[in-house]
Design an enzyme around this catalytic site. Structure first.
Site, short mmCIF file in Angstrom:
data_model
loop_
_atom_site.label_atom_id
_atom_site.label_comp_id
_atom_site.label_asym_id
_atom_site.label_seq_id
_atom_site.Cartn_x
_atom_site.Cartn_y
_atom_site.Cartn_z
N SER A 40 45.94 46.22 43.05
CA SER A 40 45.00 46.65 42.40
C SER A 40 44.86 48.04 42.30
O SER A 40 43.87 48.52 41.47
CB SER A 40 43.85 46.39 43.07
OG SER A 40 44.48 47.34 44.78
N HIS A 247 40.00 51.83 47.99
CA HIS A 247 40.63 51.92 46.40
C HIS A 247 39.93 53.12 46.05
O HIS A 247 39.26 53.56 46.25
CB HIS A 247 40.09 50.71 45.77
CG HIS A 247 40.60 49.06 46.39
ND1 HIS A 247 40.08 48.28 47.14
CD2 HIS A 247 42.33 49.14 45.56
CE1 HIS A 247 41.11 47.64 47.02
NE2 HIS A 247 42.23 47.70 46.41
#
Length: 265
Positions: A40, A247
């Protein structure tokens, strides 16, 4: 005639000096063939603007591979990184475009193998003691099991692309310690999470070096932009969009990841 030769020589020197001054490189000038692999942190999760053709992979137009592609115009660009990927996913599902004509490969991988998502969940739900115990379990995995899994990925990349430059991208530290956060995890938990990120970076960089690959350390570019910094380039816990949690934001990819790849590629 002598004047013409002198002018030509001078122009040659000026062109050479300009190339050095502005960092023009043969790799960038030649275009090349670029493949972006990984998890990711390579697909761009957290940045938004995802490719609707592969929604589960969360490949973003604001990810660092796309930013590098836009800036350098490689002859070909293949983007197979996918959110949630572990080392075996790269080997089994992402290496299709990698071949003998590939000139550049980038990859971030290893965080999911080490169970970082589960570790962060444990830290949020089980308090400091549970957090530290889970982080120590992750660090044991990172030290004892992850190196061989990374070797398998790196061997597979090199076998398919024997001449490519391979840039292995790391992970940032998540928290600025003694920062601006007044609620949330304890300082002990934040320090434990950072220590696991450092352990992961150290193992990845060592295995990359052992394969002759280049390591892209993003901890420096993210310094001052961790969670609790007041200027974070990382999502904290996102209750209504849990997959974005921990993230990078779009600014994290453009300011934290892209400059590192640009400097290493």
């Amino acid at each position: 005639m002598r004047t013409s030769r002198s002018v030509s020589a001078l122009l040659g020197l000026l062109l050479a000096a300009t190339a050095v001054l502005f960092g023009t490189s043969e790799a960038h000038a030649a275009g090349g063939n670029y493949v972006a692999l990984g998890d990711s942190y390579s697909s761009g999760t957290g940045a938004g603007s995802y490719d609707s053709a592969s929604p589960s992979c969360k490949r973003s137009s604001k990810s660092y591979p796309v930013l590098w592609k836009n800036a350098n115009a490689p002859a070909t660009f293949n983007f197979t990184a996918c959110s949630g990927a572990i080392t075996t996913d790269v080997i089994n599902n992402q290496l299709g475009p990698v071949n003998s004509s590939t000139t550049l490969v980038s990859i971030s991988i290893g965080g999911n193998d080490a169970g970082f998502a589960d570790a962060m969940t444990t830290c949020i739900l089980q308090g400091t003691s549970g957090c530290v115990t889970r982080i120590n379990t992750a660090k044991t995995y990172i030290a004892n099991t992850l190196p061989a899994r990374l070797d398998a990925v790196y061997n597979a990349i090199r076998a398919k692309a024997p001449s490519a430059k391979v840039v292995v991208m790391g992970y940032p530290r998540f928290y600025q310690l003694n920062g601006s956060c007044i609620v949330g995890l304890s300082e002990t938990s934040r320090a434990a999470i950072n220590s696991a990120s450092d352990a992961l970076s150290n193992v990845i960089s060592a295995r990359a070096a052992a394969h002759g690959f280049t390591y892209g350390d993003v901890r420096g570019t993210f310094t001052g932009h961790e969670i609790c910094s007041g200027s974070s380039w990382l999502h904290s816990l996102e209750i209504f969009n849990i997959g974005e949690s921990y993230h990078p934001t779009a600014a994290g990819y453009s300011g934290g990841y892209y400059p590192v790849l640009e400097s290493k590629a």
